[in-house]
Design a protein around this motif. Structure first.
Motif, PDB file in Angstrom:
ATOM      1  N   ASP A 196       1.024  -1.068   0.068  1.00  0.00           N
ATOM      2  CA  ASP A 196      -0.312   0.410  -0.316  1.00  0.00           C
ATOM      3  C   ASP A 196       1.278   0.918   0.058  1.00  0.00           C
ATOM      4  O   ASP A 196       1.588   1.720   0.943  1.00  0.00           O
ATOM      5  N   PHE A 197       1.469   2.470  -1.368  1.00  0.00           N
ATOM      6  CA  PHE A 197       1.446   2.790  -1.694  1.00  0.00           C
ATOM      7  C   PHE A 197       1.123   3.989  -1.162  1.00  0.00           C
ATOM      8  O   PHE A 197       1.301   4.874  -2.398  1.00  0.00           O
ATOM      9  N   ASP A 198       0.756   4.267   0.744  1.00  0.00           N
ATOM     10  CA  ASP A 198       0.187   5.622   0.046  1.00  0.00           C
ATOM     11  C   ASP A 198       0.479   6.241   2.019  1.00  0.00           C
ATOM     12  O   ASP A 198       1.638   5.343   2.634  1.00  0.00           O
ATOM     13  N   GLY A 199       0.262   7.375   2.253  1.00  0.00           N
ATOM     14  CA  GLY A 199       0.427   7.886   3.594  1.00  0.00           C
ATOM     15  C   GLY A 199       2.031   7.902   4.331  1.00  0.00           C
ATOM     16  O   GLY A 199       2.802   8.135   3.283  1.00  0.00           O
ATOM     17  N   THR A 200       2.441   7.319   5.236  1.00  0.00           N
ATOM     18  CA  THR A 200       3.721   7.926   6.145  1.00  0.00           C
ATOM     19  C   THR A 200       4.744   6.812   5.288  1.00  0.00           C
ATOM     20  O   THR A 200       6.111   6.435   5.375  1.00  0.00           O
ATOM     21  N   MET A 201       4.392   5.661   4.638  1.00  0.00           N
ATOM     22  CA  MET A 201       5.078   4.465   3.704  1.00  0.00           C
ATOM     23  C   MET A 201       6.238   4.755   2.790  1.00  0.00           C
ATOM     24  O   MET A 201       7.081   5.225   3.220  1.00  0.00           O
ATOM     25  N   VAL A 202       4.717   4.849   2.121  1.00  0.00           N
ATOM     26  CA  VAL A 202       6.375   5.441   0.673  1.00  0.00           C
ATOM     27  C   VAL A 202       5.078   6.600   0.476  1.00  0.00           C
ATOM     28  O   VAL A 202       4.915   6.731  -0.662  1.00  0.00           O
ATOM     29  N   THR A 252      -2.581   2.082  -4.546  1.00  0.00           N
ATOM     30  CA  THR A 252      -2.946   2.916  -4.042  1.00  0.00           C
ATOM     31  C   THR A 252      -3.946   4.117  -4.459  1.00  0.00           C
ATOM     32  O   THR A 252      -4.693   3.818  -5.524  1.00  0.00           O
ATOM     33  N   VAL A 253      -3.681   5.059  -3.728  1.00  0.00           N
ATOM     34  CA  VAL A 253      -5.124   6.016  -3.854  1.00  0.00           C
ATOM     35  C   VAL A 253      -4.689   7.533  -4.457  1.00  0.00           C
ATOM     36  O   VAL A 253      -3.429   7.660  -4.738  1.00  0.00           O
ATOM     37  N   SER A 254      -5.294   7.432  -6.389  1.00  0.00           N
ATOM     38  CA  SER A 254      -4.691   8.244  -6.623  1.00  0.00           C
ATOM     39  C   SER A 254      -5.852   9.016  -7.513  1.00  0.00           C
ATOM     40  O   SER A 254      -7.063   8.601  -7.999  1.00  0.00           O
ATOM     41  N   VAL A 255      -5.776   9.635  -7.320  1.00  0.00           N
ATOM     42  CA  VAL A 255      -6.109  10.820  -8.544  1.00  0.00           C
ATOM     43  C   VAL A 255      -6.098  10.730 -10.207  1.00  0.00           C
ATOM     44  O   VAL A 255      -5.054  10.530 -10.473  1.00  0.00           O
ATOM     45  N   ASP A 256      -6.932  10.314 -10.768  1.00  0.00           N
ATOM     46  CA  ASP A 256      -6.971  10.757 -12.282  1.00  0.00           C
ATOM     47  C   ASP A 256      -5.320  11.375 -13.018  1.00  0.00           C
ATOM     48  O   ASP A 256      -4.610  10.610 -13.812  1.00  0.00           O
ATOM     49  N   THR A 257      -5.904  12.962 -12.326  1.00  0.00           N
ATOM     50  CA  THR A 257      -4.650  13.743 -13.278  1.00  0.00           C
ATOM     51  C   THR A 257      -3.209  12.775 -13.033  1.00  0.00           C
ATOM     52  O   THR A 257      -2.285  13.139 -13.018  1.00  0.00           O
ATOM     53  N   VAL A 258      -3.024  12.071 -11.698  1.00  0.00           N
ATOM     54  CA  VAL A 258      -1.648  11.810 -11.041  1.00  0.00           C
ATOM     55  C   VAL A 258      -1.239  10.599 -11.299  1.00  0.00           C
ATOM     56  O   VAL A 258      -0.055   9.937 -11.514  1.00  0.00           O
ATOM     57  N   ARG A 259      -2.499   9.614 -12.307  1.00  0.00           N
ATOM     58  CA  ARG A 259      -1.610   8.732 -12.017  1.00  0.00           C
ATOM     59  C   ARG A 259      -0.673   7.871 -13.120  1.00  0.00           C
ATOM     60  O   ARG A 259       0.113   6.908 -12.465  1.00  0.00           O
ATOM     61  N   TYR A 260      -0.467   8.522 -13.281  1.00  0.00           N
ATOM     62  CA  TYR A 260       0.594   8.471 -14.494  1.00  0.00           C
ATOM     63  C   TYR A 260       2.215   8.881 -13.998  1.00  0.00           C
ATOM     64  O   TYR A 260       3.106   7.409 -13.975  1.00  0.00           O
ATOM     65  N   ASN A 261       2.081  10.014 -13.632  1.00  0.00           N
ATOM     66  CA  ASN A 261       3.278  10.641 -12.823  1.00  0.00           C
ATOM     67  C   ASN A 261       4.158   9.008 -11.563  1.00  0.00           C
ATOM     68  O   ASN A 261       4.779   9.228 -11.143  1.00  0.00           O
ATOM     69  N   LYS A 262       2.742   8.980 -10.936  1.00  0.00           N
ATOM     70  CA  LYS A 262       3.099   7.958  -9.921  1.00  0.00           C
ATOM     71  C   LYS A 262       3.459   7.012 -10.285  1.00  0.00           C
ATOM     72  O   LYS A 262       4.071   6.362  -9.703  1.00  0.00           O
ATOM     73  N   THR A 263       2.310   6.050 -11.473  1.00  0.00           N
ATOM     74  CA  THR A 263       3.541   4.981 -11.618  1.00  0.00           C
ATOM     75  C   THR A 263       4.541   4.889 -12.389  1.00  0.00           C
ATOM     76  O   THR A 263       5.858   4.178 -11.989  1.00  0.00           O
ATOM     77  N   LYS A 264       5.439   6.145 -12.798  1.00  0.00           N
ATOM     78  CA  LYS A 264       6.317   6.540 -13.703  1.00  0.00           C
ATOM     79  C   LYS A 264       7.173   6.667 -11.998  1.00  0.00           C
ATOM     80  O   LYS A 264       8.272   6.079 -12.495  1.00  0.00           O
ATOM     81  N   ALA A 265       6.921   6.999 -10.960  1.00  0.00           N
ATOM     82  CA  ALA A 265       7.633   7.575 -10.327  1.00  0.00           C
ATOM     83  C   ALA A 265       7.957   6.235  -9.168  1.00  0.00           C
ATOM     84  O   ALA A 265       8.869   5.616  -8.656  1.00  0.00           O
ATOM     85  N   ILE A 266       6.513   5.108  -9.234  1.00  0.00           N
ATOM     86  CA  ILE A 266       6.917   3.840  -8.575  1.00  0.00           C
ATOM     87  C   ILE A 266       7.598   2.936  -9.216  1.00  0.00           C
ATOM     88  O   ILE A 266       8.601   2.378  -8.959  1.00  0.00           O
ATOM     89  N   THR A 267       7.689   2.974 -10.653  1.00  0.00           N
ATOM     90  CA  THR A 267       8.757   1.889 -11.286  1.00  0.00           C
ATOM     91  C   THR A 267      10.260   2.626 -11.165  1.00  0.00           C
ATOM     92  O   THR A 267      11.109   1.363 -11.373  1.00  0.00           O
ATOM     93  N   ARG A 268      10.509   3.572 -11.278  1.00  0.00           N
ATOM     94  CA  ARG A 268      11.079   4.075 -11.018  1.00  0.00           C
ATOM     95  C   ARG A 268      12.429   3.653 -10.169  1.00  0.00           C
ATOM     96  O   ARG A 268      13.329   3.506  -9.512  1.00  0.00           O
ATOM     97  N   LYS A 269      11.232   4.307  -8.769  1.00  0.00           N
ATOM     98  CA  LYS A 269      11.807   3.895  -6.923  1.00  0.00           C
ATOM     99  C   LYS A 269      11.643   2.300  -7.192  1.00  0.00           C
ATOM    100  O   LYS A 269      12.785   1.635  -6.624  1.00  0.00           O
TER     101      LYS A 269
END
Length: 146
Positions: free
Chosen positions: A8-14, A66-83
């Protein structure tokens, strides 16, 4: 027999901060100052610990919810796969709110027929998932911290 791990990649975890494309509430170079302010990290880098654990597990058996609004989903996926390069983009499941997380856990259990290890940073969310679904085994992120 294998188990499925759902992170679960939300909140204080990551936490994802789409302003600076970070997966922490602060940049890595600010982590020491952040931890001195009484936050849970206590001078350790949970991102590095989670990266290590994810790197030891099989990619096809790991998912992110992960909880995501539509406008950040692409960038969030990109950041997760990079890290976390071991996490496959198709294994990142975006939901609209926290109440949809249990439905994802149930869907993955039905799809795979396997128990789900659910790694979360909120005890209430873990307990609710375990109570609602006997195939869910909750793991609090603090279990990984030294």
């Amino acid at each position: 027999m294998f188990k499925i791990v759902v992170w679960d990649f939300d909140g204080t975890m990551v936490e994802f901060n789409y302003n600076d494309d970070s997966l922490l509430p602060c940049r890595d170079d600010e982590l020491y100052e952040y931890s001195k302010k009484g936050n849970i990290y206590k001078n350790v880098n949970p991102l590095k610990i989670v990266q290590y654990v994810i790197g030891k597990l099989e990619p096809e058996k790991q998912f992110v919810v992960t909880v995501s609004v539509d406008t950040v989903r692409y960038n969030k996926t990109k950041a997760i796969t990079r890290k976390f390069p071991e996490i496959k983009p198709e294994n990142i499941i975006h939901v609209n709110n926290s109440s949809e997380k249990n439905a994802v856990l149930e869907m993955l259990h039905k799809k795979t027929g396997k128990d789900i290890y659910f790694v979360e940073d909120t005890a209430k969310t873990i307990l609710n998932a375990e109570e609602a679904m006997p195939f869910v085994k909750g793991i609090h992120i603090s279990s990984f911290l030294p």
